[in-house]
Design an enzyme around this catalytic site. Structure first.
Site, PDB file in Angstrom:
ATOM      1  N   HIS A 229      24.077  29.660 -24.269  1.00 43.17           N
ATOM      2  CA  HIS A 229      23.101  29.604 -23.183  1.00 43.17           C
ATOM      3  C   HIS A 229      21.911  28.712 -23.530  1.00 43.17           C
ATOM      4  O   HIS A 229      20.835  28.852 -22.949  1.00 43.17           O
ATOM      5  CB  HIS A 229      22.593  31.016 -22.858  1.00 43.17           C
ATOM      6  CG  HIS A 229      23.638  31.931 -22.321  1.00 43.17           C
ATOM      7  ND1 HIS A 229      24.631  32.460 -23.104  1.00 43.17           N
ATOM      8  CD2 HIS A 229      23.855  32.408 -21.069  1.00 43.17           C
ATOM      9  CE1 HIS A 229      25.417  33.238 -22.365  1.00 43.17           C
ATOM     10  NE2 HIS A 229      24.975  33.206 -21.126  1.00 43.17           N
TER      11      HIS A 229
ATOM     12  N   GLU B 141      30.743  29.730 -10.029  1.00 41.69           N
ATOM     13  CA  GLU B 141      30.106  28.422  -9.960  1.00 41.69           C
ATOM     14  C   GLU B 141      31.041  27.350  -9.412  1.00 41.69           C
ATOM     15  O   GLU B 141      30.626  26.509  -8.604  1.00 41.69           O
ATOM     16  CB  GLU B 141      29.598  28.008 -11.348  1.00 41.69           C
ATOM     17  CG  GLU B 141      28.302  28.682 -11.785  1.00 41.69           C
ATOM     18  CD  GLU B 141      28.536  30.110 -12.253  1.00 41.69           C
ATOM     19  OE1 GLU B 141      27.546  30.857 -12.387  1.00 41.69           O
ATOM     20  OE2 GLU B 141      29.713  30.484 -12.484  1.00 41.69           O
TER      21      GLU B 141
END
Length: 367
Positions: free
Chosen positions: A158, A89
């Protein structure tokens, strides 16, 4: 009786930068469209209309996206416009920001915004601040998008809601859609906006279908950023909500009507920043009561900001203390029973031990 004081809004980043109005289509030509397909349609239309636009991220091309939002785009636009990246990322976000600073209009997809924690320096220090630090010379047209907030059974690492995180940063616009029309119209606006926009979707909404008007089905359909929408009119209570919690608030409003005869007005924020303070205060002025519903944490959250603004600009309109329904102040549990207790509608609000919007309304009516 003392007449209510009228407060004038300060021209801050909380207030919308541009106020627009839009008409609504008639019922003719309405069709059911899932949020996933609405997002896909918006991406395809913007890639088609603007050659500077491209999308990159993990599995967006050959796999058609982790949640199939980018389905079919590789075949249609090719590997130079729809780009699979390595699982890094920090790397591909930096590449996207650099491309935006060079004049392109990238759409940077995160498989989940939890993974964008690896990229927060590029988002906040590079994308958000460069335009200001360059004295207005260097814009950064970039859209960061992907699922945000809790899903189902994915545990603490998450399940975070980043609305308040990014909403607190000057230089970023932050959008969080609920319906299919929201998803399409707001994503197109985000891609076209010259500022960096954080577009927070919800994984549990992708497969949900909504009616889409004939106007929204056209390729020129764009919704203004920073303008909330009244999803249900009412006179007794203002419920301000965002993303998936809008649907839960509408369910709660129906229950309040059925059980208590209370007409609740449900306001879909759509945009976290700029925030439509005018619409919130206008609704509060009409109803006299305010309830904010979100899935984020209660401490320093979106609901905290809205309640503070209600005190600043709408104190004399309140006939009872404002209240909120939020996620619990706890890392999201993995166990199903605990997870269900951690988020609205079955979860926590500012006074532990009582649950749900209907109960909060009952408490407010006692005051």
């Amino acid at each position: 009786m003392v007449a209510p004081r009228v407060f004038r809004l300060r021209p801050t980043a909380c207030a919308p930068s541009i106020l627009r109005s839009r008409g609504y289509a008639t019922e003719s030509g309405v069709k059911e469209v899932t949020v996933r397909d609405a997002l896909n349609e918006a991406l395809a239309e913007e890639l088609e209309s603007n050659q500077k636009t491209f999308i990159l991220g993990e599995e967006v091309a050959q796999y058609n996206g982790a949640y199939k939002v980018t389905r079919g785009l590789l075949d249609r636009f090719g590997p130079k416009r729809v780009i699979d990246t390595p699982i890094t990322e920090a790397g591909f976000t930096g590449l996207a920001v650099g491309a935006a600073l060079a004049g392109l209009h990238p759409i940077c997809e995160f498989m989940t915004f939890n993974f964008a924690m690896q990229s927060i320096d590029q988002i906040i220090n590079s994308a958000a601040k460069t335009h200001y630090m360059s004295g207005g010379i260097q814009p950064c047209n970039i859209t960061f998008r992907g699922p945000n907030g809790f899903a189902a059974g994915v545990a603490a690492q998450h399940s975070q809601d980043y609305s308040a995180w990014y909403g607190s940063i000057p230089g970023l616009k932050v959008v969080s859609p609920w319906s299919s029309e929201d998803a399409k119209g707001l994503l197109k606006a985000a891609i076209r906006d010259p500022n960096p926009v954080v577009f927070l979707e919800n994984e549990l909404m992708y497969g949900q279908a909504f009616p889409m008007s004939e106007a929204a089905q056209k390729n020129d359909f764009v919704l203004p950023l920073g303008k909330a929408k009244i999803e249900r009119p009412g006179k007794d209570l203002t419920i301000v909500s965002v993303s998936r919690c809008v649907g839960q608030s509408l369910t709660a409003a129906s229950e309040l009507k059925q059980k208590y005869g209370v007409e609740a007005e449900v306001l879909n924020l759509r945009s976290i920043k700029p925030l439509d303070v005018e619409s919130i205060i206008a609704s509060l002025k009409k109803t006299g009561r305010l309830l904010v519903v979100e899935s984020g944490y209660p401490m320093y959250g979106v609901s905290s900001e809205i309640m503070a603004l209600a005190m600043e600009y709408g104190f004399d309109y309140l006939t009872a203390p404002a209240a909120r329904v939020t996620g619990a102040e706890v890392p999201t549990p993995y166990a199903l029973g605990l997870e269900n207790m951690s988020f609205p509608p079955g979860g926590h609000h500012c006074r532990p031990g009582r649950q749900g919007p209907a109960v909060v309304m009952e408490e407010m009516s006692e005051q």
